[in-house]
Design an enzyme around this catalytic site. Sequence first.
Site, short mmCIF file in Angstrom:
data_model
loop_
_atom_site.label_atom_id
_atom_site.label_comp_id
_atom_site.label_asym_id
_atom_site.label_seq_id
_atom_site.Cartn_x
_atom_site.Cartn_y
_atom_site.Cartn_z
N CYS A 138 0.82 -1.22 0.00
CA CYS A 138 0.00 0.00 0.00
C CYS A 138 0.86 1.27 0.00
O CYS A 138 0.33 2.37 -0.13
CB CYS A 138 -0.93 0.01 1.20
SG CYS A 138 -2.01 -1.42 1.24
N HIS A 190 -2.49 7.39 2.81
CA HIS A 190 -3.09 6.13 2.35
C HIS A 190 -4.47 5.96 2.98
O HIS A 190 -4.63 6.10 4.20
CB HIS A 190 -2.17 4.96 2.71
CG HIS A 190 -2.79 3.63 2.49
ND1 HIS A 190 -3.52 3.33 1.36
CD2 HIS A 190 -2.81 2.51 3.27
CE1 HIS A 190 -3.95 2.08 1.44
NE2 HIS A 190 -3.54 1.57 2.59
N ASN A 221 -10.46 0.83 0.92
CA ASN A 221 -8.99 0.79 0.85
C ASN A 221 -8.61 0.16 -0.50
O ASN A 221 -8.88 -1.02 -0.72
CB ASN A 221 -8.47 -0.04 2.03
CG ASN A 221 -6.96 -0.20 2.03
OD1 ASN A 221 -6.28 0.12 1.04
ND2 ASN A 221 -6.42 -0.69 3.13
O1 UT7 Z 1 -3.78 -0.87 3.93
C1 UT7 Z 1 -3.11 -1.65 4.88
C2 UT7 Z 1 -4.07 -2.66 5.41
N1 UT7 Z 1 -5.08 -2.01 6.22
C3 UT7 Z 1 -5.25 -2.31 7.49
O2 UT7 Z 1 -4.63 -3.17 8.05
C4 UT7 Z 1 -6.30 -1.60 8.26
C5 UT7 Z 1 -5.79 -1.31 9.66
N2 UT7 Z 1 -6.68 -1.80 10.71
C6 UT7 Z 1 -7.96 -1.40 10.82
O3 UT7 Z 1 -8.42 -0.58 10.06
C7 UT7 Z 1 -8.79 -1.95 11.96
O4 UT7 Z 1 -7.97 -2.66 12.85
C8 UT7 Z 1 -9.95 -2.85 11.46
C9 UT7 Z 1 -11.01 -2.00 10.79
C10 UT7 Z 1 -9.42 -3.90 10.51
C11 UT7 Z 1 -10.61 -3.56 12.65
O5 UT7 Z 1 -11.06 -2.61 13.61
P1 UT7 Z 1 -10.88 -2.89 15.16
O6 UT7 Z 1 -11.48 -1.76 15.88
O7 UT7 Z 1 -9.41 -3.16 15.38
O8 UT7 Z 1 -11.79 -4.16 15.39
P2 UT7 Z 1 -11.38 -5.63 15.87
O9 UT7 Z 1 -10.64 -6.35 14.81
O10 UT7 Z 1 -10.73 -5.55 17.22
O11 UT7 Z 1 -12.80 -6.31 16.05
C12 UT7 Z 1 -13.76 -5.83 17.03
C13 UT7 Z 1 -15.01 -6.68 16.96
C14 UT7 Z 1 -14.73 -8.18 17.03
O12 UT7 Z 1 -15.77 -8.76 17.78
P3 UT7 Z 1 -15.54 -9.14 19.33
O13 UT7 Z 1 -14.38 -10.10 19.36
O14 UT7 Z 1 -15.23 -7.84 20.02
O15 UT7 Z 1 -16.85 -9.75 19.74
C15 UT7 Z 1 -14.88 -8.64 15.58
O16 UT7 Z 1 -15.27 -9.98 15.46
O17 UT7 Z 1 -15.70 -6.47 15.72
C16 UT7 Z 1 -15.97 -7.72 15.09
N3 UT7 Z 1 -15.94 -7.54 13.63
C17 UT7 Z 1 -17.01 -7.20 12.89
N4 UT7 Z 1 -18.30 -6.99 13.23
C18 UT7 Z 1 -19.15 -6.65 12.23
C19 UT7 Z 1 -14.86 -7.61 12.81
N5 UT7 Z 1 -15.22 -7.35 11.55
C20 UT7 Z 1 -16.56 -7.08 11.57
C21 UT7 Z 1 -17.49 -6.73 10.58
N6 UT7 Z 1 -18.78 -6.51 10.95
N7 UT7 Z 1 -17.15 -6.58 9.27
#
Ligand code: UT7
Length: 320
Positions: free
Chosen positions: A111, A247, A277
Amino acid sequence: MKILGTGSALPRKTVTNDMLSEFLDTNDEWISTRTGIKSRQIITDERFEELAALAGQRAIEAAGLVPEDIDFILCHNVCNLYTTPSLAALVQHSLGIKGPNCPTMDINAACAGFTYGLDICEAFLQTGRANHILFVCAEEVTRMVDWNQRETCVLFGDAAGAVVLGKGDNYLASKLTSVPMPEVIYHRLPCEPTPYETGEGIDTHQPLVLKGREVFRMAVTTAPRDIRDVVEKAGLQLEDIDYYLLHQANMRIIDAIKQNFNLPAERFLHNIERRGNTSSASIPVLLDEKVREGVIKRGDLMVFNGFGAGFVTSSAVMRY
Ligand code: UT7
């Protein structure tokens, strides 16, 4: 080096968060609040290399040139159906540039690819190897993810962004970094089996693995550091910069980076809400949109900042 023209091309199909919740356990509220994304464009019946070529065609037209004026094509691409020939060679074919005096090649810096590519173009222009470079960043990330994994597939969109670059002194400073952390983002394609390969799992296909929280932490730590460094390297102050093009990975990441600087919010441009993204295409697509909307004007100072799999980062200061 200076930007002579910009272009972009997007797939026809727009997919909203509500459309995703028809087959995934997700919803608009989660995606919007966690990422800022409302919709994205996804490849359906388009040919990926044609999309890349269309972005290039638009950049060539914006530069007031014709395809035959291009004497080097560089493409940035993480993944597409062809591992060979390069996407750049396919773009050359689509644009009808006969050659032979137009070398083509691809690079992959995930990216962060846009500024990695700009640095290569700067070297080609400065050493007289080229006069008019077409640089295209094109990505179909939606074909790298597992569509049953809600935590990754909702984040991405497909797009191509391009610039035509010529000689000039508008590229003021750049900074590229790489720290080996292959486990935080990776994707593996299958290769052909051989009678000699040994070792379990040596050739297994692996849809995109993304440790989101780690990437989030890395991004909000490295970006403020790199932006400060590159602006200082250019002999400028943060307030001198008209627009910051980061980005487009997550609106929360952009907001967190923004909070490090006491600058007006409108200097941090974004389109993630409509594009998702799109990996290396995110910055050149944003640039093209803002140039065509009349937001970015000739003479404006811009900072580009990207990060991604590696873990790599890239930043540059450039005058439009
Ligand atoms: O371009 C380079 C690549 N880009 C990236 O790597 C993006 C960088 N990271 C991020 O943008 C964020 O970390 C994410 C958007 C990917 C995730 O956000 P987060 O606030 O870190 O959420 P999380 O992964 O800690 O998940 C929180 C909760 C989980 O449930 P529990 O365990 O708290 O019950 C997930 O299972 O949200 C749940 N979850 C979803 N719920 C509904 C994960 N994805 C989804 C979804 N819809 N699509």
